[in-house]
Design an enzyme around this catalytic site. Structure first.
Site, PDB file in Angstrom:
ATOM      1  N   HIS A 106     -11.065  28.564 -60.406  1.00 22.00           N
ATOM      2  CA  HIS A 106     -11.112  29.979 -60.984  1.00 22.00           C
ATOM      3  C   HIS A 106     -12.026  30.010 -62.021  1.00 22.00           C
ATOM      4  O   HIS A 106     -12.600  31.404 -62.035  1.00 22.00           O
ATOM      5  CB  HIS A 106      -9.155  30.420 -61.573  1.00 22.00           C
ATOM      6  CG  HIS A 106      -8.436  30.666 -61.238  1.00 22.00           C
ATOM      7  ND1 HIS A 106      -7.171  29.471 -60.521  1.00 22.00           N
ATOM      8  CD2 HIS A 106      -8.159  30.445 -59.040  1.00 22.00           C
ATOM      9  CE1 HIS A 106      -6.398  29.013 -59.886  1.00 22.00           C
ATOM     10  NE2 HIS A 106      -6.432  30.203 -59.096  1.00 22.00           N
TER      11      HIS A 106
ATOM     12  N   LYS B  34       8.181  36.780 -55.952  1.00 20.62           N
ATOM     13  CA  LYS B  34       7.709  35.303 -55.626  1.00 20.62           C
ATOM     14  C   LYS B  34       8.308  34.695 -56.972  1.00 20.62           C
ATOM     15  O   LYS B  34       7.660  34.979 -58.525  1.00 20.62           O
ATOM     16  CB  LYS B  34       5.895  35.487 -55.959  1.00 20.62           C
ATOM     17  CG  LYS B  34       5.168  35.853 -54.112  1.00 20.62           C
ATOM     18  CD  LYS B  34       3.449  35.741 -54.160  1.00 20.62           C
ATOM     19  CE  LYS B  34       3.679  35.759 -53.256  1.00 20.62           C
ATOM     20  NZ  LYS B  34       1.330  36.097 -53.032  1.00 20.62           N
TER      21      LYS B  34
ATOM     22  N   ARG C  36     -13.529  29.113 -51.147  1.00 18.77           N
ATOM     23  CA  ARG C  36     -13.736  28.086 -50.273  1.00 18.77           C
ATOM     24  C   ARG C  36     -14.004  27.541 -49.132  1.00 18.77           C
ATOM     25  O   ARG C  36     -14.000  26.366 -49.209  1.00 18.77           O
ATOM     26  CB  ARG C  36     -12.206  26.882 -50.777  1.00 18.77           C
ATOM     27  CG  ARG C  36     -12.038  27.191 -52.681  1.00 18.77           C
ATOM     28  CD  ARG C  36     -10.630  27.055 -52.880  1.00 18.77           C
ATOM     29  NE  ARG C  36      -9.465  27.639 -52.004  1.00 18.77           N
ATOM     30  CZ  ARG C  36      -8.793  27.707 -51.993  1.00 18.77           C
ATOM     31  NH1 ARG C  36      -7.461  27.010 -53.443  1.00 18.77           N
ATOM     32  NH2 ARG C  36      -7.585  28.574 -51.960  1.00 18.77           N
TER      33      ARG C  36
ATOM     34  N   SER D 294      -4.260  25.825 -57.273  1.00 17.85           N
ATOM     35  CA  SER D 294      -2.950  26.146 -57.289  1.00 17.85           C
ATOM     36  C   SER D 294      -2.141  25.508 -56.995  1.00 17.85           C
ATOM     37  O   SER D 294      -0.920  24.078 -57.979  1.00 17.85           O
ATOM     38  CB  SER D 294      -2.926  27.554 -58.273  1.00 17.85           C
ATOM     39  OG  SER D 294      -4.054  27.988 -58.873  1.00 17.85           O
TER      40      SER D 294
HETATM   41  O1  PNS Z   1      -3.917  33.464 -56.180  1.00 16.70           O
HETATM   42  P1  PNS Z   1      -3.716  34.525 -55.066  1.00 16.70           P
HETATM   43  O2  PNS Z   1      -2.175  34.026 -54.336  1.00 16.70           O
HETATM   44  O3  PNS Z   1      -4.076  34.325 -53.808  1.00 16.70           O
HETATM   45  O4  PNS Z   1      -3.537  36.093 -55.638  1.00 16.70           O
HETATM   46  C1  PNS Z   1      -2.901  36.454 -54.354  1.00 16.70           C
HETATM   47  C2  PNS Z   1      -3.391  37.632 -55.182  1.00 16.70           C
HETATM   48  C3  PNS Z   1      -2.334  38.470 -56.758  1.00 16.70           C
HETATM   49  C4  PNS Z   1      -5.019  38.914 -56.166  1.00 16.70           C
HETATM   50  C5  PNS Z   1      -3.131  38.937 -53.857  1.00 16.70           C
HETATM   51  O5  PNS Z   1      -1.777  39.266 -53.770  1.00 16.70           O
HETATM   52  C6  PNS Z   1      -3.080  40.522 -54.457  1.00 16.70           C
HETATM   53  O6  PNS Z   1      -4.136  41.474 -54.630  1.00 16.70           O
HETATM   54  N1  PNS Z   1      -1.594  40.980 -54.663  1.00 16.70           N
HETATM   55  C7  PNS Z   1      -1.157  42.273 -55.161  1.00 16.70           C
HETATM   56  C8  PNS Z   1      -0.696  43.259 -54.036  1.00 16.70           C
HETATM   57  C9  PNS Z   1      -1.759  44.374 -52.986  1.00 16.70           C
HETATM   58  O7  PNS Z   1      -2.524  44.924 -53.588  1.00 16.70           O
HETATM   59  N2  PNS Z   1      -1.437  43.714 -51.799  1.00 16.70           N
HETATM   60  C10 PNS Z   1      -2.563  44.132 -51.018  1.00 16.70           C
HETATM   61  C11 PNS Z   1      -3.723  43.642 -50.986  1.00 16.70           C
HETATM   62  S1  PNS Z   1      -4.069  44.367 -49.348  1.00 16.70           S
END
Ligand code: PNS
Length: 163
Positions: free
Chosen positions: A17, A41, A90, A127
């Protein structure tokens, strides 16, 4: 002023990250690292703990700040005035998952997503795997910043004690 948001759960922040955030900070005038605070979550670390660890991780980067968000990432991008979302990739699996999200986010508000290829040293780092390996006593010291190691060990021990 070109501002980008680097969103994620950061549970906990890894060297992968931080590498993406560092590289984003050279491409944009300002970067906001956005910690997703999704109540549904279950996370190992609280939102406050994840934010505090990220603050330490970006301490040396003058044009980077950390924030928390709930709801849609596109709404948060509008709130902070960001033109772009930066995500690390990745693998092809990451790409397949991220592509639909990027297209949805552009559909919603026009915000663009910029993908940065992960450094080859970090392609296996997530993570989730860090938590799994650490929970069985494996050495993750090269994969997360030093300040994550103690809290990670403590959290996993507390979870074990809870059963
Ligand atoms: O570390 P992660 O779990 O890959 O993070 C995912 C995250 C938080 C970036 C993603 O789930 C997100 O943007 N969530 C916010 C809700 C949202 O906007 N959802 C629609 C995405 S198209």
């Amino acid at each position: 002023m070109r501002r980008a948001v680097c969103p994620g759960s950061f549970d906990p922040v890894t060297q992968g990250h931080l590498d993406i955030v560092r590289r984003a900070s050279t491409l944009f005038d300002e970067v906001v690292v956005a910690v997703g605070v999704n109540v549904s979550k279950s996370r190992l670390f609280t939102a406050e703990e994840r934010l505090a660890m990220l603050e330490q991780g970006v301490a040396g980067l003058d044009n980077v700040r950390v924030g928390g968000f709930t709801g849609l990432i596109t709404t948060y991008c509008r709130e902070v005035g960001a033109d772009a979302i930066v995500k690390g990739l990745r693998s092809a699996t990451d790409f397949d998952y991220e592509l639909a999200m990027a297209q949805m986010n552009t559909h919603l508000t026009g915000v663009e997503t910029v993908f940065l290829p992960a450094d080859p040293r970090h392609t296996f780092v997530s993570s989730s795997l860090v938590k799994e390996v650490a929970s069985y006593g494996g050495d993750v010291s090269a994969l997360v910043p030093d300040f994550v190691l103690g809290p990670l060990t403590d959290k996993l021990a507390a979870r074990r004690a809870e059963g």
